[in-house]
Design a protein around this motif. Structure first.
Motif, PDB file in Angstrom:
ATOM      1  N   ASN A 110       0.841  -1.205   0.000  1.00 16.17           N
ATOM      2  CA  ASN A 110       0.000   0.000   0.000  1.00 16.17           C
ATOM      3  C   ASN A 110       0.877   1.257   0.000  1.00 16.17           C
ATOM      4  O   ASN A 110       0.489   2.285  -0.573  1.00 16.17           O
ATOM      5  N   ARG A 111       2.028   1.151   0.640  1.00 13.78           N
ATOM      6  CA  ARG A 111       2.964   2.275   0.595  1.00 13.78           C
ATOM      7  C   ARG A 111       3.424   2.533  -0.849  1.00 13.78           C
ATOM      8  O   ARG A 111       3.486   3.688  -1.302  1.00 13.78           O
ATOM      9  N   PHE A 112       3.713   1.443  -1.574  1.00 17.48           N
ATOM     10  CA  PHE A 112       4.088   1.587  -2.981  1.00 17.48           C
ATOM     11  C   PHE A 112       2.932   2.166  -3.795  1.00 17.48           C
ATOM     12  O   PHE A 112       3.129   3.047  -4.645  1.00 17.48           O
ATOM     13  N   VAL A 113       1.712   1.684  -3.527  1.00 17.33           N
ATOM     14  CA  VAL A 113       0.543   2.176  -4.270  1.00 17.33           C
ATOM     15  C   VAL A 113       0.330   3.657  -3.995  1.00 17.33           C
ATOM     16  O   VAL A 113       0.061   4.460  -4.916  1.00 17.33           O
ATOM     17  N   ASP A 114       0.451   4.059  -2.735  1.00 17.69           N
ATOM     18  CA  ASP A 114       0.260   5.477  -2.404  1.00 17.69           C
ATOM     19  C   ASP A 114       1.321   6.353  -3.096  1.00 17.69           C
ATOM     20  O   ASP A 114       0.995   7.439  -3.597  1.00 17.69           O
ATOM     21  N   GLU A 115       2.549   5.881  -3.119  1.00 17.20           N
ATOM     22  CA  GLU A 115       3.613   6.653  -3.768  1.00 17.20           C
ATOM     23  C   GLU A 115       3.341   6.777  -5.270  1.00 17.20           C
ATOM     24  O   GLU A 115       3.526   7.844  -5.872  1.00 17.20           O
ATOM     25  N   ALA A 116       2.875   5.677  -5.867  1.00 20.03           N
ATOM     26  CA  ALA A 116       2.549   5.733  -7.295  1.00 20.03           C
ATOM     27  C   ALA A 116       1.390   6.692  -7.561  1.00 20.03           C
ATOM     28  O   ALA A 116       1.360   7.404  -8.561  1.00 20.03           O
ATOM     29  N   CYS A 117       0.417   6.707  -6.641  1.00 20.98           N
ATOM     30  CA  CYS A 117      -0.713   7.635  -6.795  1.00 20.98           C
ATOM     31  C   CYS A 117      -0.234   9.090  -6.700  1.00 20.98           C
ATOM     32  O   CYS A 117      -0.726   9.974  -7.425  1.00 20.98           O
ATOM     33  N   HIS A 118       0.721   9.333  -5.788  1.00 17.98           N
ATOM     34  CA  HIS A 118       1.276  10.690  -5.691  1.00 17.98           C
ATOM     35  C   HIS A 118       2.011  11.053  -6.987  1.00 17.98           C
ATOM     36  O   HIS A 118       1.978  12.210  -7.436  1.00 17.98           O
ATOM     37  N   GLN A 119       2.693  10.098  -7.601  1.00 18.05           N
ATOM     38  CA  GLN A 119       3.353  10.355  -8.872  1.00 18.05           C
ATOM     39  C   GLN A 119       2.339  10.738  -9.944  1.00 18.05           C
ATOM     40  O   GLN A 119       2.590  11.617 -10.772  1.00 18.05           O
ATOM     41  N   ILE A 120       1.165  10.053  -9.916  1.00 19.61           N
ATOM     42  CA  ILE A 120       0.116  10.399 -10.887  1.00 19.61           C
ATOM     43  C   ILE A 120      -0.407  11.809 -10.629  1.00 19.61           C
ATOM     44  O   ILE A 120      -0.607  12.614 -11.557  1.00 19.61           O
ATOM     45  N   GLU A 121      -0.650  12.121  -9.363  1.00 18.50           N
ATOM     46  CA  GLU A 121      -1.232  13.426  -9.029  1.00 18.50           C
ATOM     47  C   GLU A 121      -0.275  14.573  -9.366  1.00 18.50           C
ATOM     48  O   GLU A 121      -0.717  15.700  -9.634  1.00 18.50           O
ATOM     49  N   ARG A 122       1.032  14.294  -9.358  1.00 20.95           N
ATOM     50  CA  ARG A 122       1.978  15.359  -9.676  1.00 20.95           C
ATOM     51  C   ARG A 122       1.921  15.762 -11.152  1.00 20.95           C
ATOM     52  O   ARG A 122       2.487  16.780 -11.538  1.00 20.95           O
ATOM     53  N   ASN A 123       1.258  14.976 -11.978  1.00 25.17           N
ATOM     54  CA  ASN A 123       1.133  15.319 -13.387  1.00 25.17           C
ATOM     55  C   ASN A 123       0.346  16.607 -13.594  1.00 25.17           C
ATOM     56  O   ASN A 123       0.586  17.361 -14.534  1.00 25.17           O
ATOM     57  N   GLU A 124      -0.617  16.903 -12.753  1.00 23.86           N
ATOM     58  CA  GLU A 124      -1.479  18.063 -12.958  1.00 23.86           C
ATOM     59  C   GLU A 124      -0.750  19.369 -12.633  1.00 23.86           C
ATOM     60  O   GLU A 124      -1.238  20.444 -12.962  1.00 23.86           O
TER      61      GLU A 124
END
Length: 888
Positions: free
Chosen positions: A653-667
């Motif tokens: 879940n830590r990896f998933v959260d970090e990946a989600c933050h990477q996605i959100e940084r696109n905006e």
């Protein structure tokens, strides 16, 4: 005289019809009156008694070579039809009584011996006249004698007179008799004009001849019965008078007899006095004998009691004596392996001696004896001494065993060599004292607490050292290149290739850790539960697999852990407090295995750093082992696996959260056009995740998919809204890229299939909005004119629309000239506008087809409106417009 009912053929036929179907034949039927009475009481009707009219019918039934006779009672129904009410078997007829209190003699009773209640008053039957009564009774008596071979008891009527009456009133009787091997079978009487019908005379021919011979001596005939009776009475009186005269003539003899009786009476009185004297003497003698017997019985009882008391005292002394060899063994004996047999025998004797002095084995009367109390005290001192010595020895023994193994490095994994922990020798040495522990539990259960704690502390050091050395060497010997943890970072080059290095050895190392230590921990838990005498069910059946280890274990001692422990004393009664022991066992296992989980956590964290996606494989491996732990006593092993599963889920879940933050940084980036970089990277990530799924990991991965895609779509919507002018282009290109990249996975993964359909719907909506915008941009006046017409059609008729402001025919012609003159150029401009901002060239053909179809649909609707509102105006047809679009 009125005709008798016994001669009524209609009555007989009515009776036969009433019992039709019973195969019985009516012999005789007669009307009677029924009332209630009791034997020897008046047969008259009193107040409240009402005579009931009935019909009595005598019937017979042929059954083989036998004939049965019945007496049936019938009554008249409300319609005047005879119907049967009761029937009796003549074989049960025991008594016929003619009531003497009835002056007419027409009332009689019939007594049957099979009536259920003899207390119920029998029915009284009253005939119309004496002839009817005699005919019925003679018929019953004849049938009883012929068929049954016996006559019922007749009371209140002279049977001789009845026979004479029958002979006088019988003219001609035609009798048909059938003779069989067993004698006469039946007799049927056929009546014609007879007044009385009988089957056979009540008196036989021989009896009648004897009676005539007797009457002949008195010069009388058979018909002079009354005169014969009077003569007999006179002769009886004469005989009685002669007897009295003879008695009076013997008076002198009577006086002599009386004198003899008086002298005999005197002798009897003297004898009675003598017997009284003898009786008193005998009574005194009996009293003396009884007192002597009582004294003898007391002496015998005292002798027997003394003998029994001596025997009991001998037994008690034997119980109270303590053998010197047992005393020496319990107080100062050695606990070496060679002396364990003597120690066990001494423990068994001590336990038996203590039980023999306790209820219910011992007599309660012994409990208060001073000798018993003193001896019990000595035994308690012996028990306390032995328990203290044995406990101290075992605590030191456990510590020395573990210390020896810890100091020897060959027991542990070393550099370049993974060492599987082997506790066979340790368990063998511990099993030497298994029986001793069982006896210690029987003697003093409280002493086991300290022993269990000492064993747990010693073995915990060994297990933690083994796990730490094994985990360190496992990580050092596993060589694997790290995979990037940045999968969906926006700043990364869109053309970046993902490192596809094989990291399977990481999950294999974790699986090896579980394969080695989970069976070991389960075996240690099972051995500890049995060795330390916990009353819990067996963890592992002998010879069975210890857990979810698919590969099995090569340890020879795996099948020996449960032998020789629970069978220490098969005769000992098991306690019923398994639940309490189970709680104590889990607390002890916490002390035994606590701290070992840190080495498992270290392996999980090391694997996560090398390849976070390997958490999926490790989660499946852990779940497989967890499903194999069903025993309650392996509670700590289940807790360990649960903690490992939680740790793996947390890291993933830590990896998933970090990946989600990477996605959100696109905006946060500048205006973006075309396919966002995380869309194709997610497809690569999902493909890799599917390769790692094992067992129950599907739920973990699906939850990650849901979180990833939700963030991806939400971020896409935010980026699209940053430039509303190009929002639809951004959406349709990215949703199309999402579908293209996940097409294969969506066919096999239901969760991705759901998001695939969601992206498809969003793509269609974005396409529709973008195409509509382009069409309206080029043909705005044309379709605005159509929209005005559609709006007015809701309020006015189509004929009135051409007269509205701005909607006249002239306005229509002007609009057509401005919109459709040079329509090919307008369509070309529409194609160029569609192509202008589209970065994905592969989408252009499908979008252009959608655009042409949408334009034709709108134009067809416009043409239908013009034909309806302006029928005389001509515009380019839909076919012409379709051909024009097809040619471009």
């Amino acid at each position: 005289m009125a005709k008798s009912s016994a001669d009524d053929e209609e009555l007989k036929r009515a009776c036969a019809a009433a019992i039709e179907g019973t195969k019985q034949k009516i012999v005789m039927s007669v009307r009677v009156a029924k009332s209630r009475g009791i034997w020897a009481k008046s047969g008259r009707l009193g107040r409240g008694q009402i005579a009931k009219f009935r019909v009595i019918a005598i019937s017979t039934k042929q059954k083989g070579q036998r004939t049965k006779a019945f007496l049936r009672v019938l009554k008249y129904s409300s319609g005047g039809v005879l119907e049967p009410t009761k029937f009796y078997k003549l074989k049960h007829l025991s008594k016929v009584e003619v009531l003497s209190n009835d002056p007419s003699g027409c009332t009689f009773m019939l007594g049957f011996d099979n009536l259920r209640s003899q207390s119920v008053a029998p029915a009284q039957w009253t005939m119309r006249n004496i002839d009817d009564r005699n005919r019925l009774l003679i018929c019953i008596l004849n049938i009883s004698k012929e068929i049954l071979g016996r006559l019922p008891k007749v009371v209140g009527i002279d049977i001789v007179e009845m026979a004479l009456w029958a002979k006088e009133n019988t003219a001609t009787v035609t009798t048909t008799q059938t003779t069989t091997q067993d004698g006469p079978a039946a007799s049927v009487v056929i009546e014609e004009d007879l007044k009385v019908t009988v089957e056979k005379d009540l008196v036989s021919q021989a009896e009648e001849e004897d009676m005539e011979a007797l009457l002949g001596t008195y010069v009388m005939g058979v018909t002079e019965a009354e005169a014969f009776s009077e003569r007999l009475k006179r002769e009886l009186l004469a005989l009685e008078a002669a007897n009295v005269h003879s008695i009076l003539e013997t008076e002198s003899l009577i006086d002599e007899v009386m004198q003899g009786l008086e002298s005999a009476t005197v002798c009897v009185d003297d004898m009675d006095e003598w017997l009284g004297i003898f009786n008193a003497k005998l009574r005194h003698m009996r009293e003396d004998i009884e007192s002597i017997e009582i004294r003898n019985n007391k002496l015998e009882m005292q002798s027997l009691n003394n003998k029994t008391l001596v025997e009991e005292l001998d037994k008690l002394l034997k119980q109270l004596s303590i053998p010197s060899e047992y005393t020496a063994c319990l107080t100062g004996g050695s606990f070496e392996e060679a002396n364990m047999l003597q120690n066990v025998e001494a423990c068994e004797w001590l336990a038996s001696a203590l039980r023999s002095l306790q209820a219910p084995t011992s007599d309660p009367a012994y409990a208060t004896m001073r000798a018993v109390k003193e001896k019990r005290g000595e035994l308690e001192i012996l028990k306390a001494t032995f328990v203290r010595r044995a406990s101290e020895f075992l605590r030191n023994y456990f510590a020395s065993l573990v210390d020896f193994m810890i100091t020897d490095k060959s027991y542990f994994s070393q550099r370049g060599q993974l060492k599987r922990p082997d506790h066979a020798d340790l368990r063998y040495k511990c099993r030497t004292y298994a029986r001793l522990l069982q006896h210690l539990k029987n003697l003093d259960k409280n002493c086991l607490g300290q022993l269990r704690k000492a064993y747990c502390q010693s073995l915990n050091l060994l297990l933690r050292r083994e796990a730490r050395e094994f985990a360190n060497e496992l990580r050092a010997s596993t060589k694997a290149s790290r995979n990037p943890q940045v999968w969906l970072e926006a700043s990364a080059n869109s053309n970046q290739t993902v490192n596809n290095a094989d990291t399977s050895m990481v999950s294999d190392a974790y699986a090896k850790m579980l394969t080695i230590f989970i069976p070991l921990l389960v075996d240690e838990s099972s051995f500890f539960a049995h060795f330390m005498c916990f009353d819990v069910p067996a963890l592992v059946p002998p010879g069975g697999p210890s857990n979810g280890n698919k590969n099995g274990s090569n340890d020879d001692d795996a099948n020996e852990d449960d032998l020789g422990i629970m069978d220490i004393d098969e005769n000992d009664s098991k306690t019923s407090n398994e639940s309490a022991d189970l709680v104590a066992l889990n607390e002890a296992l916490q002390d035994l295995l606590n701290g070992i989980q840190e080495d498992f956590y270290a392996v999980v964290d090391w694997a996560y750093k090398i390849d976070p996606l390997r958490c999926i494989s490790m989660h499946g491996i852990t779940e497989r082992y967890l499903s194999g732990q069903k025993a309650d006593a392996a509670g700590f092993v289940r807790l360990l696996l649960d903690d490992l599963e939680s740790r793996i889920s947390m890291q993933f879940n830590r990896f998933v959260d970090e990946a989600c933050h990477q996605i959100e940084r696109n905006e946060r980036n500048v205006r973006q056009m075309g396919v966002l970089p995380y869309i194709p990277r997610f497809a690569t990530l999902a493909t890799r995740m599917e390769q790692y799924i094992q067992g129950q990991s599907r739920e973990l991965v699906d939850q990650a998919y849901m979180k990833f895609v939700s963030i991806m779509f939400a971020t896409l919507e935010k980026i699209a809204q940053a430039e509303p002018k190009y929002a639809d282009i951004v959406l349709l290109e990215n949703y199309a890229a999402f579908q293209n990249s996940l097409y294969d996975l969506a066919n096999v993964v239901p969760t991705l299939a759901k998001f695939y359909h969601q992206a498809s719907e969003a793509y269609e909506q974005a396409c529709t909005r973008h195409i509509s915008m382009i069409i309206y941009y080029q043909f705005e006046r044309l379709f605005q004119f159509a929209r005005k017409i559609e709006d007015l059609m809701y309020t006015i008729t189509p004929e009135e629309i051409p007269f509205q402001l701005g909607l006249s025919k002239m306005d229509l012609r002007k609009m057509l000239k401005s919109s459709l003159s040079g329509v090919d150029k307008s369509i070309s401009a529409m194609y160029r506008r569609l192509q202008k901002n589209l970065t994905s060239e592969e989408l252009l053909p499908s979008l252009w087809d959608k655009c042409k179809k949408e334009f034709l649909d709108k134009y067809e609707s416009f043409a239908q409106l013009v034909a309806k509102i302006y029928p005389n105006e001509t515009i380019p047809s839909v076919a012409e417009m379709r051909d024009l679009l097809a040619s471009m």
